[in-house]
Design an enzyme around this catalytic site. Structure first.
Site, mmCIF file in Angstrom:
data_model
loop_
_atom_site.group_PDB
_atom_site.id
_atom_site.type_symbol
_atom_site.label_atom_id
_atom_site.label_comp_id
_atom_site.label_asym_id
_atom_site.label_seq_id
_atom_site.Cartn_x
_atom_site.Cartn_y
_atom_site.Cartn_z
ATOM 1 N N CYS A 281 112.648 106.340 140.841
ATOM 2 C CA CYS A 281 113.714 106.234 139.987
ATOM 3 C C CYS A 281 114.210 107.804 139.636
ATOM 4 C CB CYS A 281 113.198 105.649 138.823
ATOM 5 S SG CYS A 281 114.477 105.382 137.539
ATOM 6 N N ASP B 265 117.706 125.656 104.779
ATOM 7 C CA ASP B 265 118.052 125.028 106.026
ATOM 8 C C ASP B 265 118.612 126.273 106.976
ATOM 9 O OD1 ASP B 265 119.107 123.431 108.094
ATOM 10 O OD2 ASP B 265 120.879 122.834 107.105
ATOM 11 N N LYS C 5 113.576 123.967 100.571
ATOM 12 C CA LYS C 5 113.149 124.053 101.986
ATOM 13 C C LYS C 5 114.626 124.390 102.557
ATOM 14 C CE LYS C 5 112.254 121.182 105.945
ATOM 15 N NZ LYS C 5 113.327 121.488 106.731
ATOM 16 N N CYS D 12 110.559 101.866 132.762
ATOM 17 C CA CYS D 12 110.568 101.725 134.170
ATOM 18 C C CYS D 12 109.286 101.997 134.979
ATOM 19 C CB CYS D 12 112.011 102.329 134.703
ATOM 20 S SG CYS D 12 112.037 102.345 136.470
ATOM 21 N N TYR E 274 108.042 133.145 102.418
ATOM 22 C CA TYR E 274 107.355 132.241 101.958
ATOM 23 C C TYR E 274 106.062 132.002 102.100
ATOM 24 C CZ TYR E 274 109.161 129.736 106.112
ATOM 25 O OH TYR E 274 109.472 129.241 107.227
ATOM 26 N N GLU F 145 112.582 132.585 106.204
ATOM 27 C CA GLU F 145 113.603 131.692 106.821
ATOM 28 C C GLU F 145 114.899 132.636 106.695
ATOM 29 O OE1 GLU F 145 114.403 127.605 108.166
ATOM 30 O OE2 GLU F 145 112.525 128.729 107.489
ATOM 31 N N CYS G 200 117.606 102.337 138.658
ATOM 32 C CA CYS G 200 117.106 102.046 139.895
ATOM 33 C C CYS G 200 117.190 100.438 139.984
ATOM 34 C CB CYS G 200 115.745 102.662 140.129
ATOM 35 S SG CYS G 200 114.552 102.060 139.139
ATOM 36 N N ASP H 52 137.764 147.375 101.510
ATOM 37 C CA ASP H 52 137.046 147.778 102.844
ATOM 38 C C ASP H 52 137.201 149.451 102.818
ATOM 39 O OD1 ASP H 52 136.408 145.410 103.163
ATOM 40 O OD2 ASP H 52 137.752 145.019 104.969
ATOM 41 N N PHE I 200 135.187 150.928 100.297
ATOM 42 C CA PHE I 200 133.606 150.861 100.655
ATOM 43 C C PHE I 200 133.385 151.923 101.800
ATOM 44 C CE2 PHE I 200 130.149 148.900 103.170
ATOM 45 C CZ PHE I 200 129.385 148.654 102.343
ATOM 46 N N LYS J 94 112.520 115.714 102.285
ATOM 47 C CA LYS J 94 113.903 115.591 102.622
ATOM 48 C C LYS J 94 114.717 114.930 101.903
ATOM 49 C CE LYS J 94 114.516 117.766 106.930
ATOM 50 N NZ LYS J 94 114.722 118.178 108.165
ATOM 51 N N GLU K 284 108.419 124.511 97.044
ATOM 52 C CA GLU K 284 109.595 125.485 97.235
ATOM 53 C C GLU K 284 110.828 124.849 97.893
ATOM 54 O OE1 GLU K 284 105.654 128.384 99.014
ATOM 55 O OE2 GLU K 284 107.188 127.681 100.248
ATOM 56 N N CYS L 274 115.847 98.438 135.013
ATOM 57 C CA CYS L 274 116.180 99.963 134.953
ATOM 58 C C CYS L 274 117.590 100.148 135.159
ATOM 59 C CB CYS L 274 115.443 100.727 135.874
ATOM 60 S SG CYS L 274 115.746 102.349 135.915
#
Length: 665
Positions: free
Chosen positions: A427, A114, A112, A421, A222, A170, A406, A31, A34, A309, A110, A403
């Site tokens: 409710c 994340d 995908k 409901c 993209y 992305e 209620c 460091d 650098f 996916k 392409e 429900c």
């Protein structure tokens, strides 16, 4: 060595060291060394400012503090893609495209990523603005943070790019950098992030860009948007933006058919773990822009693209209990409480069960051992039961009939999976959720009225209906007596409520929370009926005659406006000054020669389709989205889809050229 050569050498060295440190997590320099090199470069740039590179490592340190991210409307909506986990659904997708545009087309595949979707605008080669996806129609301006990302050019070298364009990409964090930074957080007693995507997303929301600069982010680009189309295909545009200096994935592939697409998917399903970053699938796009335009969009997704996916990680755990949530529309959703288990980097305690049909399909019993998966959803889901571990005498899970909030008897409409409901006026969770939806950012966007505040005001009896929000100014004394309600926060809240009265009709209509009325549907209804009175009076047939309004939406509206309590609420809000009529914009027509005529434009033309659409509308005509008996003319160009041609011919709809259209004028 000349100053120019020194600057170029140091710049190249520091960029490589940044890559080694941030991406590979394998630093080859200390460091201290650098920092010495960085200072040397900064001194040379100060001495010779004419030689300084706008993309220099010295320029990526941030320092600006954003008190509040400005909300910016996207010029081109950032729509999501349709998802599939099935190869058969991809083949079906391919067949739908062939039916629409014939067999002469290509795909671009392409990775995908994340990460976090980002839209960046460049003016005269300089980064002018960077905006998050947000809700797809508007997002947060995070320009100061994006300027610190090393792979995003702040200024492009001279090239053949247009004066103004938008480019989508992305933002992500590489795995080794994520691990290193997470370890540092743990050492300092800070909460660790669950995965690189969360870390990248959290970093983009930081208000101090200097802190963002210290966190290593990357960005792959993209998709290109321009006012005037520069390229005929998506593949050409990718090569161009790479040439202009943008970071484009080297793994993109041009495919001639669906079989090549499936091979690409299979290859990366195995090889994705060799990448330095996370992907969760493959994006498939039709290559030709003309064919993309021909295929068009549904209300939510493009018809010319889909994402495949990869199946998510599964784990085994114990079902402890099934509880039930009541949503703002009254839908009662079962949720599984699980024995906590680690899944895809997070501890999972709950999983969605969707509806009663899903409980039956899984054949769930008390205390079952279940397989849980995160299949591209925020909330994990139960995939199946390990029946070999089922306890003897375990009782089947029985879906509730009343429900849970209620006690009202639940109802289920024919053809629908969910139980509802019907007690929407009394409710508690329905009332609170409706008010939370109404004040939310996508609807009325009322500052100072968050979810917790709505809950508190409901419990105190100050809010029972949406219209009560506009009576809060009359309860100032009650508000000041509440904990954590200071004078300033009350004033901000009341100011926000008053400002919301200026929100347009479509926001109010969406905010009412009528079942099936999303943002897009609300806009279409307002554009057609103009006022709440006309919408309330519309019959089922008049509603379904509106473009893209189906039976289910029409029936929901008819039932909603048949309820006197709903009409009373609307009347009260009208008296309070909310907008229940569309703002009339004066439209000056070139002529009325196409008045009362409907058109669909299909294929490619010398003029752009946008120009043809404007010509039709400026002369009184209307554009429809699909071929039906209501259509008067199909304007056909080259490469028109065979399905549209066949349907138009079958319905005896006149098919005209763009020349014949101009002849009508």
């Amino acid at each position: 060595m000349s100053p120019k050569e020194k600057i170029e050498k140091l710049t190249a060295e520091l960029r490589q060291h940044n890559y080694n440190y941030y991406v590979l997590a394998q630093p080859t320099i200390s460091d201290y060394d650098f920092d010495i090199k960085l200072k040397e470069l900064a001194a040379l740039e100060k001495e010779h400012p004419e030689l300084a590179d706008p993309e220099s490592p010295t320029q990526r340190v941030g320092g600006e503090v954003t008190k509040e991210f400005q909300t910016v409307k996207h010029r081109w909506p950032m729509l999501s893609l349709g998802n599939t986990y099935s190869e058969q659904e991809l083949i079906d997708f391919d067949q739908r495209i062939r039916k629409a545009i014939g067999d002469n087309f290509e795909y671009v595949c392409e990775l995908k990523f994340d990460g976090l979707s980002m839209s960046m605008t460049y003016q005269d080669g300089k980064l002018a603005r960077a905006v998050t996806r947000g809700n797809g129609y508007e997002g947060d301006d995070v320009t100061t943070n994006v300027r610190t990302i090393h792979s995003v050019p702040k200024k492009l070298a001279p090239g053949d790019y247009p004066d103004s364009f938008e480019i989508r990409g992305e933002v992500l964090m590489h795995r080794k950098a994520f691990e290193r930074l997470n370890d540092e957080r743990i050492e300092h007693g800070e909460v660790a992030y669950a995965n690189p995507r969360n870390f990248a997303s959290g970093t983009m929301k930081l208000q101090d860009s200097a802190e963002v600069a210290r966190r290593p982010l990357d960005c792959f680009l993209y998709f290109l948007y321009t006012e005037k189309q520069l390229f005929k295909t998506h593949w050409e545009s990718l090569q161009a933006v790479k040439r202009w200096g943008f970071h484009v994935s080297e793994h993109n592939k041009l495919c001639s058919n669906i079989n090549e697409v499936l091979k690409f998917i299979a290859h990366w399903e195995e090889k994705r773990f060799d990448l330095s970053f996370d992907i969760d699938g493959i994006v498939i796009k039709v290559n030709s822009y003309a064919q993309q335009e021909e295929l068009g969009f549904t209300a939510k997704v493009p018809r010319w693209a889909i994402s495949y996916k990869y199946k998510a990680e599964q784990v085994e755990t114990i079902l402890e209990k099934v509880v039930y949530n009541v949503g703002r529309t009254g839908a009662v959703t079962p949720v599984a409480n699980l024995k906590p288990v680690l899944l895809a980097g997070t501890t999972v305690k709950r999983a969605t069960l969707h509806n009663a049909n899903e409980i039956l399909r899984l054949d769930l019993h008390q205390g079952d051992t279940v397989y849980v998966e995160k299949g591209g959803e925020i909330i994990p889901k139960i995939i199946s039961v390990n029946t070999t571990k089922r306890q003897a005498g375990a009782e089947p899970i029985a879906y509730v009939t009343t429900c849970p909030a209620c006690g009202t008897q639940l109802e289920r409409k024919e053809g629908e999976a969910a139980f509802y409901c019907p007690n929407d006026e009394a409710c508690p969770p329905q009332i609170v959720s409706k008010m939370q939806h109404f004040v939310g950012r996508r609807a009325m966007n009322i500052d100072g009225l968050g979810d917790e505040t709505i809950e508190t005001l409901y419990q105190r009896g100050l809010l029972k209906h949406i219209s009560d929000i506009y009576d809060l100014k009359n309860h100032y004394g009650a508000l000041t007596s509440m904990d954590r309600f200071g004078e300033k926060s009350i004033t901000n809240m009341l100011d926000g409520i008053e400002k919301s009265k200026k929100m347009p009709f479509e926001k109010v209509l969406f905010g009412l929370g009528i079942r099936y009325i999303g943002e897009t549907v609300a806009k279409k209804l307002v554009a057609h009926f103009k006022t709440i009175e006309k919408l309330q009076a519309a019959t089922f047939e008049e509603l379904t005659a509106v473009d893209e309004i189906g039976d289910r939406i029409a029936q929901s509206l008819v039932e909603y406006f048949a309820e006197p309590k709903h009409l009373q609420e609307i009347q009260k809000m009208q008296q309070d000054g909310l907008q229940f009529a569309a703002e009339e914009k004066e439209v000056v027509l070139a002529s009325d020669k196409l008045s009362g005529k409907t058109f669909i434009i299909s294929g490619t033309f010398e003029r752009s389709r946008v120009e043809l659409k404007e010509i039709i509308e400026q002369n009184g005509g209307k554009i429809l989205s699909s071929i039906s008996a209501k259509l008067d003319y199909l304007v056909a160009g080259d490469n028109m889809g065979p399905a549209k041609l066949e349907k138009a011919t079958k319905l005896n709809i006149p098919i005209i050229s763009d020349g014949e259209l101009m002849g009508m004028l």
